[in-house]
Design a protein around this motif. Structure first.
Motif, PDB file in Angstrom:
ATOM      1  N   ILE A 100       0.814  -1.222   0.000  1.00 51.64           N
ATOM      2  CA  ILE A 100       0.000   0.000   0.000  1.00 51.64           C
ATOM      3  C   ILE A 100       0.846   1.269   0.000  1.00 51.64           C
ATOM      4  O   ILE A 100       0.299   2.380  -0.007  1.00 51.64           O
ATOM      5  N   ASN A 101       2.165   1.107   0.039  1.00 52.39           N
ATOM      6  CA  ASN A 101       3.083   2.247  -0.046  1.00 52.39           C
ATOM      7  C   ASN A 101       2.909   3.226   1.115  1.00 52.39           C
ATOM      8  O   ASN A 101       2.921   4.441   0.941  1.00 52.39           O
ATOM      9  N   ILE A 102       2.760   2.657   2.312  1.00 54.44           N
ATOM     10  CA  ILE A 102       2.628   3.472   3.524  1.00 54.44           C
ATOM     11  C   ILE A 102       3.507   2.857   4.609  1.00 54.44           C
ATOM     12  O   ILE A 102       3.589   1.634   4.727  1.00 54.44           O
ATOM     13  N   GLU A 103       4.121   3.706   5.418  1.00 52.50           N
ATOM     14  CA  GLU A 103       4.964   3.213   6.490  1.00 52.50           C
ATOM     15  C   GLU A 103       4.713   4.015   7.766  1.00 52.50           C
ATOM     16  O   GLU A 103       3.989   5.012   7.757  1.00 52.50           O
ATOM     17  N   GLY A 104       5.329   3.563   8.850  1.00 54.63           N
ATOM     18  CA  GLY A 104       5.318   4.300  10.103  1.00 54.63           C
ATOM     19  C   GLY A 104       3.945   4.489  10.717  1.00 54.63           C
ATOM     20  O   GLY A 104       3.087   3.604  10.681  1.00 54.63           O
ATOM     21  N   VAL A 105       3.735   5.680  11.276  1.00 51.59           N
ATOM     22  CA  VAL A 105       2.479   5.987  11.958  1.00 51.59           C
ATOM     23  C   VAL A 105       1.294   5.918  10.999  1.00 51.59           C
ATOM     24  O   VAL A 105       0.209   5.470  11.373  1.00 51.59           O
ATOM     25  N   SER A 106       1.507   6.339   9.763  1.00 49.43           N
ATOM     26  CA  SER A 106       0.423   6.293   8.771  1.00 49.43           C
ATOM     27  C   SER A 106      -0.025   4.856   8.532  1.00 49.43           C
ATOM     28  O   SER A 106      -1.213   4.581   8.353  1.00 49.43           O
ATOM     29  N   LEU A 107       0.926   3.922   8.541  1.00 55.40           N
ATOM     30  CA  LEU A 107       0.580   2.506   8.379  1.00 55.40           C
ATOM     31  C   LEU A 107      -0.201   2.009   9.584  1.00 55.40           C
ATOM     32  O   LEU A 107      -1.170   1.257   9.429  1.00 55.40           O
ATOM     33  N   ASP A 108       0.202   2.424  10.774  1.00 54.48           N
ATOM     34  CA  ASP A 108      -0.536   2.045  11.989  1.00 54.48           C
ATOM     35  C   ASP A 108      -1.990   2.496  11.898  1.00 54.48           C
ATOM     36  O   ASP A 108      -2.914   1.746  12.232  1.00 54.48           O
ATOM     37  N   LYS A 109      -2.193   3.718  11.441  1.00 54.10           N
ATOM     38  CA  LYS A 109      -3.558   4.251  11.317  1.00 54.10           C
ATOM     39  C   LYS A 109      -4.344   3.475  10.267  1.00 54.10           C
ATOM     40  O   LYS A 109      -5.533   3.188  10.449  1.00 54.10           O
ATOM     41  N   ILE A 142      -3.933   0.337   9.350  1.00 54.35           N
ATOM     42  CA  ILE A 142      -4.265  -0.974   9.911  1.00 54.35           C
ATOM     43  C   ILE A 142      -5.418  -0.852  10.900  1.00 54.35           C
ATOM     44  O   ILE A 142      -6.352  -1.665  10.896  1.00 54.35           O
ATOM     45  N   GLU A 143      -5.381   0.192  11.715  1.00 56.39           N
ATOM     46  CA  GLU A 143      -6.435   0.414  12.705  1.00 56.39           C
ATOM     47  C   GLU A 143      -7.770   0.695  12.027  1.00 56.39           C
ATOM     48  O   GLU A 143      -8.816   0.172  12.436  1.00 56.39           O
ATOM     49  N   TRP A 185      -7.804  -4.455  11.517  1.00 55.03           N
ATOM     50  CA  TRP A 185      -6.934  -5.629  11.513  1.00 55.03           C
ATOM     51  C   TRP A 185      -6.253  -5.788  12.878  1.00 55.03           C
ATOM     52  O   TRP A 185      -6.028  -4.820  13.596  1.00 55.03           O
ATOM     53  N   ILE A 186      -5.904  -7.024  13.196  1.00 58.12           N
ATOM     54  CA  ILE A 186      -5.250  -7.333  14.463  1.00 58.12           C
ATOM     55  C   ILE A 186      -3.747  -7.468  14.216  1.00 58.12           C
ATOM     56  O   ILE A 186      -3.323  -8.156  13.292  1.00 58.12           O
ATOM     57  N   VAL A 187      -2.964  -6.812  15.049  1.00 64.59           N
ATOM     58  CA  VAL A 187      -1.512  -6.869  14.939  1.00 64.59           C
ATOM     59  C   VAL A 187      -0.967  -7.835  15.977  1.00 64.59           C
ATOM     60  O   VAL A 187      -1.315  -7.748  17.161  1.00 64.59           O
ATOM     61  N   GLU A 188      -0.147  -8.784  15.529  1.00 66.73           N
ATOM     62  CA  GLU A 188       0.411  -9.796  16.419  1.00 66.73           C
ATOM     63  C   GLU A 188       1.926  -9.845  16.263  1.00 66.73           C
ATOM     64  O   GLU A 188       2.514  -9.051  15.523  1.00 66.73           O
ATOM     65  N   GLY A 189       2.555 -10.794  16.963  1.00 61.81           N
ATOM     66  CA  GLY A 189       3.992 -11.012  16.810  1.00 61.81           C
ATOM     67  C   GLY A 189       4.813  -9.774  17.063  1.00 61.81           C
ATOM     68  O   GLY A 189       5.657  -9.392  16.244  1.00 61.81           O
ATOM     69  N   LYS A 190       4.591  -9.129  18.209  1.00 59.55           N
ATOM     70  CA  LYS A 190       5.325  -7.907  18.571  1.00 59.55           C
ATOM     71  C   LYS A 190       5.175  -6.807  17.513  1.00 59.55           C
ATOM     72  O   LYS A 190       6.103  -6.054  17.225  1.00 59.55           O
ATOM     73  N   GLY A 191       3.988  -6.761  16.896  1.00 59.25           N
ATOM     74  CA  GLY A 191       3.682  -5.701  15.944  1.00 59.25           C
ATOM     75  C   GLY A 191       4.190  -5.931  14.544  1.00 59.25           C
ATOM     76  O   GLY A 191       4.063  -5.065  13.688  1.00 59.25           O
ATOM     77  N   GLU A 192       4.772  -7.111  14.292  1.00 59.99           N
ATOM     78  CA  GLU A 192       5.350  -7.372  12.979  1.00 59.99           C
ATOM     79  C   GLU A 192       4.488  -8.281  12.109  1.00 59.99           C
ATOM     80  O   GLU A 192       4.848  -8.577  10.981  1.00 59.99           O
ATOM     81  N   LEU A 193       3.347  -8.711  12.620  1.00 59.95           N
ATOM     82  CA  LEU A 193       2.471  -9.612  11.859  1.00 59.95           C
ATOM     83  C   LEU A 193       1.044  -9.082  11.907  1.00 59.95           C
ATOM     84  O   LEU A 193       0.534  -8.751  12.976  1.00 59.95           O
TER      85      LEU A 193
END
Length: 221
Positions: free
Chosen positions: A162-171, A173-174, A178-186
Motif C-alpha cells: 500500500i506504499n505506507i509506512e510508520g504511523v500512517s501505516l498504523d492508522k 491498519i487500525e 486488523w489485528i496486529v500480532e507477533g510484537k507488531g510485525e504480523l
C-alpha cells in the motif's frame, strides 16, 4: 447541487442507451468524464461508449480524456475495465508515452508487483495526480489482493503493497480493524473463503449439487 448532478447522470445514461453511436453526444460524454474525475464517480458504460465513438471519429479524440478514462479504469480493479477500455483504443494511440506508462502500471497491478507499481507511479505523478482518489483506490485493491492470499501477513509486506509506512501505516491498519500480532510485525487479516479454504468447504456443503440441478430442469420444462 445533488439534484443537478443526479439529473446530469440520468441524461447521460439516457443518451448512451438511446444514441450510443451518435457522434453528436461526444461533447456530453467528454463532459461526463470530467465530471467523474471531479466528483470521484464512475461509469464504465458511458466511458466505453465514448471510446467507441472515438473509433468512428478519430479526429475528435481527446488524448487527455482517454487518459482519464484509463486511469479511472485502473482504479476499478480487480474489475477488468482497463482491458475493456484498452481494446477500444487504436494501437497507434497506445504508443503515446502516457498510455504506455498506464499499460505498464496495469501489468504491475495484475501481477501484484506492488513495489514496482509504486516506483513507476512515483515517476509519473503528473499523469496520475489529475484524477483524485487514485492512490486510495489502488491501496484498496492491494488490500483486496492481500486478503485473498494471506491469513497473516508481515507488516513489511503490507507496507510495500500500500506504499505506507510508520504511523500512517498504523492508522491504516487500525482503520481496517486488523489485528496486529507477533510484537507488531504480523498483521492478521479477516477470514474469508479464499484465505481460509475450510470456509469454502462449508459454503459448498450448503449448495445444491449440480447433478440435482440438472435433474430439476426437465421438470421445469
Amino acid at each position: 447541487m445533488g439534484r443537478e448532478q443526479s439529473q446530469m447522470s440520468y441524461t447521460v445514461e439516457q443518451l448512451v442507451a438511446v444514441n450510443p453511436y451518435n457522434p453528436d453526444i461526444l461533447p456530453d460524454l467528454e463532459n461526463y468524464v470530467n465530471e467523474q474525475v471531479s466528483l470521484q464517480t464512475y461509469s464504465l458504460d458511458a466511458n466505453l461508449c465514448l471510446l467507441r465513438l472515438y473509433q468512428f471519429e478519430p479526429e475528435r479524440m481527446s488524448t487527455q480524456i482517454v487518459a482519464h478514462i484509463l486511469i479511472k479504469a485502473l482504479m476499478a480493479m480487480p474489475a477488468p475495465d482497463f482491458s475493456l477500455c484498452l481494446f477500444l483504443i487504436p494501437e497507434r494511440v497506445q504508443m503515446d508515452e502516457q498510455f504506455k506508462t498506464l499499460i505498464v502500471l496495469s501489468h504491475y497491478l495484475e501481477t501484484a508487483k506492488f513495489r514496482q507499481f509504486w516506483d513507476e507511479a512515483a515517476k509519473n505523478r503528473h499523469i496520475l495526480e489529475v484524477v483524485p482518489g487514485f492512490e486510495q483506490a489502488i491501496q484498496e485493491y492491494a488490500v483486496h489482493v492481500l486478503s485473498l492470499t494471506y491469513q497473516n501477513v508481515p507488516r513489511s509486506v503490507v507496507a510495500e503493497a500500500i506504499n505506507i509506512e510508520g504511523v500512517s501505516l498504523d492508522k491504516f491498519i487500525e482503520q481496517h480493524g486488523w489485528i496486529v500480532e507477533g510484537k507488531g510485525e504480523l498483521v492478521s487479516l479477516p477470514r474469508n473463503e479464499f484465505n481460509h479454504p475450510e470456509l469454502r468447504k462449508a459454503s459448498s456443503a450448503n449448495s445444491i449439487p449440480l447433478d440435482r440441478i440438472t435433474r430439476i430442469f426437465p421438470l421445469l420444462g
